[in-house]
Design a protein around this motif. Structure first.
Motif, PDB file in Angstrom:
ATOM      1  N   LEU A 117       0.908  10.556  -4.981  1.00  9.08           N
ATOM      2  CA  LEU A 117       2.099   9.952  -4.064  1.00  9.08           C
ATOM      3  C   LEU A 117       3.286   9.900  -3.303  1.00  9.08           C
ATOM      4  CD1 LEU A 117       1.234   6.501  -6.102  1.00  9.08           C
ATOM      5  CD2 LEU A 117       0.154   6.889  -3.980  1.00  9.08           C
ATOM      6  N   ARG A 118       4.053  10.761  -3.789  1.00  9.49           N
ATOM      7  CA  ARG A 118       5.085  11.371  -3.731  1.00  9.49           C
ATOM      8  C   ARG A 118       5.009  12.285  -2.474  1.00  9.49           C
ATOM      9  NH1 ARG A 118       8.590  11.737  -9.238  1.00  9.49           N
ATOM     10  NH2 ARG A 118       8.860   9.213  -8.578  1.00  9.49           N
ATOM     11  N   ARG A 134       0.843  -0.946   0.129  1.00  7.02           N
ATOM     12  CA  ARG A 134      -0.104  -0.264   0.035  1.00  7.02           C
ATOM     13  C   ARG A 134       0.837   1.617   0.003  1.00  7.02           C
ATOM     14  NH1 ARG A 134      -5.472  -1.586   1.444  1.00  7.02           N
ATOM     15  NH2 ARG A 134      -5.061  -3.536   1.640  1.00  7.02           N
ATOM     16  N   PRO A 135       0.461   2.410  -0.778  1.00  5.97           N
ATOM     17  CA  PRO A 135       1.182   3.704  -0.671  1.00  5.97           C
ATOM     18  C   PRO A 135       1.400   4.227   0.318  1.00  5.97           C
ATOM     19  CG  PRO A 135      -0.404   4.006  -2.275  1.00  5.97           C
ATOM     20  CD  PRO A 135      -0.918   2.444  -1.071  1.00  5.97           C
ATOM     21  N   ALA A 177      -9.629   7.040  -5.047  1.00  3.79           N
ATOM     22  CA  ALA A 177      -9.553   6.328  -3.751  1.00  3.79           C
ATOM     23  C   ALA A 177      -8.407   6.923  -2.758  1.00  3.79           C
ATOM     24  CB  ALA A 177      -9.369   5.032  -4.466  1.00  3.79           C
ATOM     25  N   LEU A 178      -7.227   7.218  -3.420  1.00  3.08           N
ATOM     26  CA  LEU A 178      -6.218   7.765  -2.727  1.00  3.08           C
ATOM     27  C   LEU A 178      -6.705   8.899  -1.328  1.00  3.08           C
ATOM     28  CD1 LEU A 178      -3.071   7.320  -2.268  1.00  3.08           C
ATOM     29  CD2 LEU A 178      -2.603   8.783  -3.562  1.00  3.08           C
ATOM     30  N   ALA A 179      -7.451   9.722  -2.344  1.00  2.59           N
ATOM     31  CA  ALA A 179      -7.491  11.017  -1.831  1.00  2.59           C
ATOM     32  C   ALA A 179      -8.009  10.635  -0.411  1.00  2.59           C
ATOM     33  CB  ALA A 179      -8.966  12.163  -3.060  1.00  2.59           C
ATOM     34  N   ALA A 180      -9.328   9.414  -0.449  1.00  3.83           N
ATOM     35  CA  ALA A 180     -10.209   9.071  -0.122  1.00  3.83           C
ATOM     36  C   ALA A 180      -9.773   8.298   1.345  1.00  3.83           C
ATOM     37  CB  ALA A 180     -11.252   8.501  -0.228  1.00  3.83           C
TER      38      ALA A 180
END
Length: 124
Positions: A103-104, A13-14, A52-55
C-alpha cells in the motif's frame, strides 16, 4: 501504470500509501488478540486484500477490508476449555507487513507466493 492508478485514497480506497481507514484497520490488527481459528480467517482476508490490490480489484479489496474490520476481537466471555486468545502469529504478521508495504510503495510490489519450495526458479 500500477495497480493503484486511479485509486485516489479519498474515498476509502488505497492511494499512494495506507490511507485513512486502511491504515487504521491494519494498525489495529497488530494489537489484536484472537483465538487460533480466528487468526486463520484474518490471514485469508489479508491475502485477499493483497491479491485484490495487485489486480486493482477495488470491489474485492473493499469487501475484504470490511470483513477484516468485522473480524476484530469482541469482549465476549469465554467458556472453560476454549482455546486462549493470543497475539498476531508470525505468518499473519508477515502477510500484514507485506500488505502495508504494498500500500505504501506500489512500485516495489512483490507477487504473493503460492507456496515455499514450489520448484520455480526465477531467471536472472
Amino acid at each position: 501504470m500500477t495497480a493503484l492508478d486511479g485509486w485516489g485514497g479519498q474515498d476509502g480506497r488505497p492511494g499512494g500509501g495506507p490511507q485513512g481507514e486502511e491504515a487504521e484497520i491494519l494498525a489495529d490488527v497488530r494489537e489484536w488478540e484472537l483465538r487460533p481459528g480466528a487468526w486463520g480467517r484474518v490471514d485469508e482476508l489479508l491475502v485477499a486484500m493483497t491479491t485484490a490490490l495487485a489486480a486493482a480489484d477495488h470491489e474485492t479489496f473493499a469487501d475484504a477490508r470490511d470483513a477484516l474490520e468485522r473480524a476484530a476481537p469482541h469482549r465476549i466471555g469465554t467458556r472453560i476449555g476454549d482455546p486462549a486468545a493470543g497475539p498476531v502469529p508470525k505468518l499473519v504478521r508477515e502477510h500484514l507487513d507485506r500488505l502495508v508495504h504494498d500500500l505504501r510503495d506500489p512500485h516495489d510490489r512483490q507477487p504473493e507466493r503460492s507456496g515455499e519450495g514450489d520448484g520455480v526458479v526465477a531467471a536472472d
